[in-house]
Design a protein around this motif. Structure first.
Motif, PDB file in Angstrom:
ATOM      1  N   LYS A 247      11.119 -22.483  -8.436  1.00  0.00           N
ATOM      2  CA  LYS A 247       9.813 -21.958  -8.026  1.00  0.00           C
ATOM      3  C   LYS A 247       8.738 -23.023  -8.203  1.00  0.00           C
ATOM      4  CE  LYS A 247       6.564 -18.164  -8.913  1.00  0.00           C
ATOM      5  NZ  LYS A 247       6.312 -16.933  -9.729  1.00  0.00           N
ATOM      6  N   GLU A 248       8.809 -23.739  -9.318  1.00  0.00           N
ATOM      7  CA  GLU A 248       7.831 -24.793  -9.582  1.00  0.00           C
ATOM      8  C   GLU A 248       8.008 -25.955  -8.615  1.00  0.00           C
ATOM      9  OE1 GLU A 248       4.532 -26.140 -11.016  1.00  0.00           O
ATOM     10  OE2 GLU A 248       5.402 -24.354 -11.945  1.00  0.00           O
ATOM     11  N   ALA A 253       6.188 -28.962  -3.851  1.00  0.00           N
ATOM     12  CA  ALA A 253       6.519 -29.529  -2.539  1.00  0.00           C
ATOM     13  C   ALA A 253       5.529 -29.082  -1.473  1.00  0.00           C
ATOM     14  CB  ALA A 253       7.941 -29.136  -2.145  1.00  0.00           C
ATOM     15  N   HIS A 254       5.101 -27.831  -1.541  1.00  0.00           N
ATOM     16  CA  HIS A 254       4.175 -27.331  -0.528  1.00  0.00           C
ATOM     17  C   HIS A 254       2.739 -27.775  -0.791  1.00  0.00           C
ATOM     18  CE1 HIS A 254       7.632 -24.858   0.586  1.00  0.00           C
ATOM     19  NE2 HIS A 254       7.033 -24.716   1.736  1.00  0.00           N
ATOM     20  N   LYS A 258       2.841 -35.322   1.352  1.00  0.00           N
ATOM     21  CA  LYS A 258       3.770 -36.382   1.738  1.00  0.00           C
ATOM     22  C   LYS A 258       5.225 -35.923   1.769  1.00  0.00           C
ATOM     23  CE  LYS A 258       0.820 -40.144   0.074  1.00  0.00           C
ATOM     24  NZ  LYS A 258       0.702 -41.300  -0.874  1.00  0.00           N
ATOM     25  N   VAL A 259       5.515 -34.721   1.277  1.00  0.00           N
ATOM     26  CA  VAL A 259       6.879 -34.206   1.354  1.00  0.00           C
ATOM     27  C   VAL A 259       7.142 -33.738   2.779  1.00  0.00           C
ATOM     28  CG1 VAL A 259       8.503 -32.454   0.532  1.00  0.00           C
ATOM     29  CG2 VAL A 259       6.887 -33.508  -1.059  1.00  0.00           C
ATOM     30  N   GLN A 265      11.313 -27.097   3.469  1.00  0.00           N
ATOM     31  CA  GLN A 265      12.089 -25.929   3.890  1.00  0.00           C
ATOM     32  C   GLN A 265      13.376 -25.806   3.075  1.00  0.00           C
ATOM     33  OE1 GLN A 265      14.010 -25.902   7.860  1.00  0.00           O
ATOM     34  NE2 GLN A 265      12.831 -24.033   8.223  1.00  0.00           N
ATOM     35  N   HIS A 266      14.043 -26.925   2.848  1.00  0.00           N
ATOM     36  CA  HIS A 266      15.278 -26.894   2.060  1.00  0.00           C
ATOM     37  C   HIS A 266      14.996 -26.443   0.626  1.00  0.00           C
ATOM     38  CE1 HIS A 266      19.225 -28.062   0.565  1.00  0.00           C
ATOM     39  NE2 HIS A 266      18.611 -28.661  -0.434  1.00  0.00           N
ATOM     40  N   ILE A 267      13.924 -26.956   0.036  1.00  0.00           N
ATOM     41  CA  ILE A 267      13.566 -26.567  -1.327  1.00  0.00           C
ATOM     42  C   ILE A 267      13.263 -25.077  -1.390  1.00  0.00           C
ATOM     43  CG2 ILE A 267      11.783 -26.818  -3.104  1.00  0.00           C
ATOM     44  CD1 ILE A 267      11.653 -29.805  -2.324  1.00  0.00           C
ATOM     45  N   SER A 268      12.560 -24.558  -0.383  1.00  0.00           N
ATOM     46  CA  SER A 268      12.273 -23.124  -0.345  1.00  0.00           C
ATOM     47  C   SER A 268      13.562 -22.314  -0.279  1.00  0.00           C
ATOM     48  CB  SER A 268      11.387 -22.790   0.856  1.00  0.00           C
ATOM     49  OG  SER A 268      10.093 -23.330   0.693  1.00  0.00           O
ATOM     50  N   ARG A 269      14.531 -22.799   0.462  1.00  0.00           N
ATOM     51  CA  ARG A 269      15.802 -22.083   0.583  1.00  0.00           C
ATOM     52  C   ARG A 269      16.571 -22.105  -0.741  1.00  0.00           C
ATOM     53  NH1 ARG A 269      16.745 -24.479   6.668  1.00  0.00           N
ATOM     54  NH2 ARG A 269      15.741 -22.735   7.734  1.00  0.00           N
TER      55      ARG A 269
END
Length: 313
Positions: A247-248, A253-254, A258-259, A265-269
């Protein structure tokens, strides 16, 4: 090289002397900074004795003398440090004689902002080995191949187990680069996995180079009361702690322009996969159905995640 070794100390009276002595063996270690975090044992007394005995050992506590966790303790250590390089060591772990062999050469190059190596394992008791050998065995915690610095962040985010891991105990950072490029050091809202979250962000902002990967440069001390050992061995639900980690990472990332979008999107998944894994059984099916309809790759990401699989049903 002038290295500041930062050791957060909590409930480690049995081990902290060994940690300190292992750091003091190196001429390059300019200082060992102990941050005592209101331990329930006699760690403060032991740390006081170490600071009185060794001129290179400096002892601090938080201004309110309270317990704040490893992340804020490391932040305080960084703030108080006077060396050109930062190394970290947990109070129940220790350095080996080759700890800074690679750093001595690599840091001659100004583009090298950090160096990581391999971590070994030591069991402090027969009981600890009996309980946790199946988890750690005698394996190295290491990155499996030598990667370019530009690949380290993505390797950790995308490749998970196939990339390997490096530990904060085996990491050395150029202090100037750390303070210039990272506005936020260790997160103060994470009690566990704050080092993993820090390493993810660090590898995004700094150019980290491989040091010694095929043999240990530091050692993880395994004992019955180590909190992260309890998590890794599932005596504390790993999904419930790692959901906070992801979550952190997702929030960072959002917030970080620069990400790249596909990485966000991958991190969110990955975060969603832990969210599903940690949900009560009554909610799991609804969440799975929702993401199958709206973003099925969240489910696919989770199926590659052992903690997701182990906690799915």
């Amino acid at each position: 090289m002038k290295i500041s070794v930062i050791i957060p100390v909590y409930n480690a009276e049995e081990f902290v002397s060994q940690a300190v002595e292992s750091a003091l063996q190196f001429d390059e270690v300019h200082e060992v900074i102990l941050v005592e975090d209101k331990s329930p044992d006699n760690a403060l007394q032991v740390c006081t004795q170490l600071a009185e005995k060794h001129t290179r050992v400096r002892l601090y506590q938080h201004p309110d003398k309270g317990n704040h966790g490893a992340g804020p303790s490391r932040n305080l250590g960084i703030e108080k440090s006077t060396g050109d390089f930062i190394a970290f060591l947990d109070a129940d772990d220790y350095f080996l004689p080759n700890r800074f062999d690679a750093e001595r050469e690599l840091f001659k190059r100004p583009e090298v902002e950090g160096v990581y190596g391999a971590l070994g394992v030591h069991y402090y008791s027969a009981k600890a080995k009996e309980q946790y050998y199946s988890l750690f065995e005698d394996k190295l915690t290491t990155v499996y191949e030598r990667h370019s610095p530009k690949d380290v962040f993505l390797g950790q985010i995308y490749m998970l187990g196939s990339f390997g891991l490096f530990s904060i105990d085996a990491l050395t950072i150029r202090k100037e680069s750390l303070l210039q490029k990272m506005d936020i050091l260790f997160r103060t809202n994470l009690r566990l996995h704050q080092d993993t979250e820090f390493l993810f962000r660090l590898s995004f902002y700094l150019d980290l180079y491989p040091g010694i990967l095929d043999e240990a440069v530091a050692v993880r001390g395994v004992h019955e009361n180590n909190r992260i050992t309890l998590v890794d061995s599932k005596k504390i639900n790993p999904a419930s702690t790692r959901i906070l980690l992801w979550k952190e990472i997702d929030r960072w990332a959002h917030d970080e322009n620069k990400v790249p979008g596909n990485v966000k999107q991958h991190i969110s998944r990955m975060y969603r996969s832990f969210e599903i894994a940690n949900a009560p059984l009554t909610k799991k099916w609804g969440m799975i159905l929702k993401y199958l309809l709206t973003d099925y790759k969240s489910i696919r990401s989770g199926l590659y995640n052992i903690n997701f699989r182990d906690n799915l049903f």
